[in-house]
Scaffold this active site. Sequence first.
Site, PDB file in Angstrom:
ATOM      1  N   ASP A 217       8.317-117.876  43.506  1.00 40.33           N
ATOM      2  CA  ASP A 217       8.161-116.901  42.422  1.00 40.33           C
ATOM      3  C   ASP A 217       9.415-116.913  41.568  1.00 40.33           C
ATOM      4  OD1 ASP A 217       6.841-114.936  40.948  1.00 40.33           O
ATOM      5  OD2 ASP A 217       7.648-113.295  42.155  1.00 40.33           O
ATOM      6  N   ASN A 222      13.999-113.054  39.033  1.00 42.74           N
ATOM      7  CA  ASN A 222      14.489-113.412  40.362  1.00 42.74           C
ATOM      8  C   ASN A 222      15.634-114.410  40.324  1.00 42.74           C
ATOM      9  OD1 ASN A 222      12.830-111.758  41.887  1.00 42.74           O
ATOM     10  ND2 ASN A 222      11.181-113.257  42.012  1.00 42.74           N
ATOM     11  N   ASP A 233      14.912-112.458  46.428  1.00 44.31           N
ATOM     12  CA  ASP A 233      13.491-112.242  46.684  1.00 44.31           C
ATOM     13  C   ASP A 233      12.752-113.536  47.012  1.00 44.31           C
ATOM     14  OD1 ASP A 233      11.010-111.195  46.995  1.00 44.31           O
ATOM     15  OD2 ASP A 233      10.778-110.482  44.941  1.00 44.31           O
TER      16      ASP A 233
END
Length: 336
Positions: A217, A222, A233
């Site tokens: 992701d 992030n 994360d």
Amino acid sequence: MTAPAAYAGFGPQQVLDALDAAGLRGDGRILQLNSYENRVWQLFLEDGRAVVAKFYRPGRWTDAQILEEHAFALELAAAEVPVVPPLVLTPASSALTWLPADAPTLGVLPGPLPHRFAVAARCAGREAELEQPGALRRIGAFIGRLHAVGARQPFLAPTTMAPARDAAQARDALLAQGHVTDAERPAWADASARAVDAIAEAFARAGPLATLRLHGDCHLGNVLWRDGPHVVDLDDACNGPAVQDLWMLVSGDAATMRRQFDELLAGYEDFRDFDDGERRLVEPLRTLRMLRHAAWIAARWHDPSFPASFTFFGTPAYWSQQTAQLREQCALMAGR
């Protein structure tokens, strides 16, 4: 699992008690941070440190998945790839389960819903400014280093990306849950069916792809910048093609995205080769994310934070917009 079931009665006192059990005594200062999927708090400790405690949404991940995520983060840190790994805890209570037993990074609170938590050092940063000279190349080099470690071995517990399957499942869930408004349902159902087919066709044309452990992701939220890029994360870490960690960092018209991708790869390929054929998967992956994002919101709609944060979701205008965007994506995937 809905928030009232998952997090009912769970607040600052439970967080402080959990950290006490992990041998981390808070001084009482605690701040809940923005997080949709999990519950995350920043705490100041009596010894002067500041940490971030993440309580994973019950039922979302297994112990094995979380532990592989932690092991990957620690492996990256050992290789001097800038990440924010979990702390190895020093349990002060046997009332909780600590995993793994030899060097625990995961605490599990007892109860009908096991609240799993991990703690990391607070690591401040800001969003990367991609227009700065050399920023994209540095981020590309960073991801290349991350992937060089990720390619050492596969994940066993986390999922492996299967875009055709994942797109179909997201579409089916949205139709089954009744969130698509009646008037917009036929047009959205048609556009989403075409999009699912186009995603499947794109990956079938690409043939077998090399896969590795990914961040999964890797959007700009992030990738934090502090004297250079580092990631936070790893919740969505998975096995998949390298392009999954690159495509979310490019945007704009086709010419702009080509230039940005070239800059990313100029840094990435200092550390790892990239299969240039994977560039053709950017739009299919973007379409997959659109479908999965809508399905994720729908699945969490009973969590009070979701209706408050996604007020546009589920309205006729939302589904009309989604239909238009899916049609645009189908045209892009067809090369029109």
